[in-house]
Design a protein around this motif. Structure first.
Motif, short mmCIF file in Angstrom:
data_model
loop_
_atom_site.label_atom_id
_atom_site.label_comp_id
_atom_site.label_asym_id
_atom_site.label_seq_id
_atom_site.Cartn_x
_atom_site.Cartn_y
_atom_site.Cartn_z
N LYS A 132 6.73 -6.41 2.73
CA LYS A 132 5.31 -6.43 3.09
C LYS A 132 4.45 -6.04 1.89
N HIS A 133 3.44 -6.86 1.60
CA HIS A 133 2.58 -6.62 0.45
C HIS A 133 1.18 -7.13 0.78
N PRO A 134 0.14 -6.53 0.15
CA PRO A 134 -1.24 -6.86 0.53
C PRO A 134 -1.83 -7.99 -0.31
N HIS A 135 -2.82 -8.66 0.26
CA HIS A 135 -3.66 -9.64 -0.43
C HIS A 135 -5.09 -9.48 0.06
N ASP A 136 -6.05 -9.87 -0.78
CA ASP A 136 -7.42 -10.00 -0.32
C ASP A 136 -8.13 -11.07 -1.14
N ASP A 154 3.08 -10.64 9.54
CA ASP A 154 1.91 -10.00 8.92
C ASP A 154 1.38 -8.88 9.81
N THR A 155 0.39 -8.17 9.28
CA THR A 155 -0.13 -6.98 9.95
C THR A 155 -0.98 -7.32 11.17
N ALA A 176 -6.88 -14.66 2.96
CA ALA A 176 -6.68 -13.21 2.94
C ALA A 176 -7.98 -12.45 3.21
N GLY A 217 -8.68 -8.63 3.66
CA GLY A 217 -7.41 -7.99 3.33
C GLY A 217 -6.44 -7.94 4.49
N ALA A 274 -1.73 -7.56 5.02
CA ALA A 274 -0.42 -7.47 4.39
C ALA A 274 0.54 -8.38 5.14
N HIS A 275 1.45 -8.99 4.39
CA HIS A 275 2.42 -9.87 5.03
C HIS A 275 3.76 -9.79 4.29
N SER A 276 4.78 -10.31 4.95
CA SER A 276 6.10 -10.41 4.32
C SER A 276 6.61 -11.83 4.55
#
Length: 238
Positions: free
Chosen positions: A58-62, A79-80, A97, A100, A102-104
């Motif tokens: 899991k990691h964030p994007h915006d 995802d979140t 995104a 913001g 987060a997804h994997s």
């Protein structure tokens, strides 16, 4: 007069982490090349192979439009927002995104690789509500013709993103010719050869070569062998 940039397959950045084998057309992660930062608003074009059962935690994007196109195998997404989905060859998934999330992403299958393109496009609207969408496309609808898979509008064909961009896929038999007319003045087109050999506006291209053109109204495409091609029309920056 038309302008162009040629990126041969063997000039891309490369990172092999064992579970992940990734080729970067543009600067990404530990690959930094000031000559290869983006093509207009097209920021990332990664050609990824993920080993069975492995994936990205899991990691964030915006504030980025992220497009995933599986080439073979199955890619599982979480995802979140609680969304969980599997995308396969023939599918296209987009993620706006926006503010913001987060997804994997991981290989859905333990016993075979998954190959996919990860594409990032700068949006034309910031801080939108995060959004996912995906769609399946029929192979017969891109045989010797252009199949639109992405556009700027939910009322147009394919998935949509917050940008004046259009993506097309085509599977070509040897000897077939097609023309592509740009949708919007001031845009350019980045062509990425997925398989085979093609000639675009007189430039011979081979598997995994990239060719960007701008200040041009149309592309003349000829398949020199059985070929698969992705066209990405995007606004140019500056």
């Amino acid at each position: 007069m038309s302008q162009s940039v040629l990126h041969r397959a063997d000039t891309r950045g490369h990172a092999n982490h064992g579970w992940l084998n990734s080729y970067h057309t543009f600067s990404f992660a530990n690959y930094h090349n000031p000559e290869r930062m983006h093509f207009g608003v097209l920021r990332v074009l990664n050609d990824d192979t993920v080993a069975g059962g492995m994936g990205f935690g899991k990691h964030p994007h915006d504030n980025m439009e992220i497009i995933s196109i599986p080439l073979s195998g199955d890619l599982e997404h979480q995802d979140t927002t609680g969304r969980q989905a599997v995308i396969r060859e023939g599918d296209v998934q987009v993620m706006s995104a926006g503010t913001g999330l987060a997804h994997s992403e991981k290989n859905h299958n333990p016993d075979q690789e998954v190959k996919f393109l990860q594409i990032w496009v700068f949006p034309n609207k910031r801080n939108v509500a995060p959004r996912y969408a995906q769609q399946s496309f029929r192979a017969e609808d891109r045989h010797n013709k252009l199949q639109q898979v992405l556009s700027p509008s939910p009322d147009d064909e394919g998935v949509w993103i917050h940008q004046d961009a259009w993506f097309h896929l085509t599977d070509l038999d040897a000897g077939v010719s097609l023309d592509y007319t740009l949708k919007q003045a001031g845009n350019g087109v980045y062509a990425f050869v997925l398989e085979g050999d093609v000639t675009i506006n007189g430039q011979a291209l081979h598997r995994r070569d990239g060719f960007g053109l701008w200040e041009v109204d149309a592309l003349a495409i000829k398949a020199d062998s059985t070929a698969r091609l992705l066209l990405m029309e995007v606004p140019m920056l500056g």
